[in-house]
Enzyme design. Structure first.
Site, mmCIF file in Angstrom:
data_model
loop_
_atom_site.group_PDB
_atom_site.id
_atom_site.type_symbol
_atom_site.label_atom_id
_atom_site.label_comp_id
_atom_site.label_asym_id
_atom_site.label_seq_id
_atom_site.Cartn_x
_atom_site.Cartn_y
_atom_site.Cartn_z
ATOM 1 C CE1 TYR A 198 -8.323 34.980 44.772
ATOM 2 C CE2 TYR A 198 -8.183 33.357 43.163
ATOM 3 C CZ TYR A 198 -8.289 33.624 44.409
ATOM 4 O OH TYR A 198 -8.155 32.493 45.399
ATOM 5 N N GLY B 21 3.087 29.947 52.236
ATOM 6 C CA GLY B 21 3.238 31.520 51.768
ATOM 7 C C GLY B 21 4.772 31.719 51.259
ATOM 8 N N GLY B 22 5.345 30.343 50.877
ATOM 9 C CA GLY B 22 6.614 30.547 50.631
ATOM 10 C C GLY B 22 7.820 30.079 51.604
ATOM 11 N N GLY C 50 12.123 27.307 51.228
ATOM 12 C CA GLY C 50 13.577 27.327 51.840
ATOM 13 C C GLY C 50 14.246 28.726 51.629
ATOM 14 N N PRO D 33 -0.203 25.854 50.190
ATOM 15 C CG PRO D 33 -0.069 24.517 48.270
ATOM 16 C CD PRO D 33 -0.615 25.705 48.863
#
Length: 339
Positions: A53, A212-213, A217, A209
């Protein structure tokens, strides 16, 4: 915040985990430290990172936070990291070999500023290194006091089952967790990986979860994303790419999440997180946030549980509808037994 044991181990962790892939990349150090503070104040105890990361910067940022906060804050933190992917260009700079993992773990410990990590994870399967070598290496880390537990990430069902059984047959310390991608949009792990994990007593740590957005919404069916979002920056980004994930099923799921959220009076993110956190075998759901506002919104899912009716709406919309064999109705019936 609720707490659960890490698989069949005796280690308790918060049901929500702070993922730190954005640290040093999408989140600068000030924002990252604010997220860690907010997470700890909310009762969060589980923090997940990896050596790759931001090329090690995520671990360094966490290390500086651990060093700058009082013991009453940091002592509660259960720290997880991972090794496997390239951190050097040489032939031994990646994989699950004893050589690479030993160097990778030592480097992670140095960046984090700790003597031991609670959970060390093989970031993905290695088709080159013999599995026995990897397991003996992990067992050696436990015996040396460098790690307390180990687990896997992105393993398939047969891979984790083979690893669990081989560790048992060799008398080695066994894994306690598996970190897979899991959401209302990605339920394929329910075919083999979830049953294998349940059978082995491994705790699931779902990543991505929120798809990826997609499940927040933020995207609209006929409006290609733009602006300061992950897909706005790069519509072809990874597994959640617009053209790859923007299917009719995805939009059906998004609309179902929206209906449940509006009826409950909560955000779509809270609904999506509550669903995956209460799935069988899940120990802790990994939150990934670029800002403190996003993290604050996601933390509102702590303690939220959906009703059976709400769950049924989401299950129906996200059903993968497999063909008859081996995961469809005929295959399931073939494997069933009635008295």
């Amino acid at each position: 915040m609720e707490y659960r044991t890490l698989g069949r181990s005796g280690c308790a962790v918060s049901a929500l985990c702070l993922g730190t892939m954005t640290f040093g990349n999408e989140s600068d150090e000030m924002v990252a430290h604010a997220q860690l503070d907010m997470f700890a104040e909310a009762g969060g105890t589980f923090v997940d990172t990896a050596d790759v990361y931001s090329a090690g910067e995520s671990e360094r940022i966490i290390g500086r936070w651990l060093a700058s906060r009082p013991a009453e804050v940091t002592e509660a933190i259960v720290l997880a990291t991972k090794g496997r992917f390239p951190m050097a260009a040489d032939p031994n700079g990646a994989g699950l070999s004893a050589r690479h993992l030993t160097r990778a773990l030592d480097a992670s410990l140095a960046r984090l500023g700790v003597d031991v990590v609670d959970l060390y994870q093989a970031h993905a399967w290695d088709p080159v290194t013999p599995l026995e070598e990897t397991l003996r290496t992990m067992d050696g880390f436990v015996r040396a006091g460098k790690i307390r537990y180990y687990g896997f990430s992105n393993f398939t069902g047969w891979q984790l089952t083979k690893a669990v059984l081989l560790a048992r047959s060799l008398g080695l310390a066994g894994p306690v967790s598996l970190q897979p991608q899991y959401s209302l949009l990605v339920r394929e792990i329910e075919y083999e990986i979830v049953p294998a994990s349940l059978d082995a007593g491994l705790g699931l740590l779902p990543w991505s979860p929120l798809g990826g957005g997609w499940l927040t919404g933020k995207y609209r069916r006929d409006q290609r994303p733009t602006g300061a979002t992950r897909l706005g920056d790069n519509p072809e980004r990874g597994m959640e790419a617009w053209d790859r994930r923007g299917t009719a099923r995805t939009w059906d799921v998004v609309e179902a999440v929206q209906r449940v959220a509006e009826a409950r009076g909560v955000s779509m993110a809270e609904v999506a997180l509550a669903w995956v956190t209460d799935r069988p075998g899940v120990t802790s759901t990994i939150l990934g946030a670029r800002t403190t506002d996003q993290l604050e919104a996601n933390l509102r899912a702590a303690g939220l549980h959906l009703t059976d009716e709400e769950t049924s709406v989401l299950q129906e919309a996200s059903d993968l509808r497999p063909t008859d064999y081996p995961y469809g109705p005929l295959g399931l019936d073939q494997r069933s037994r009635r008295f």
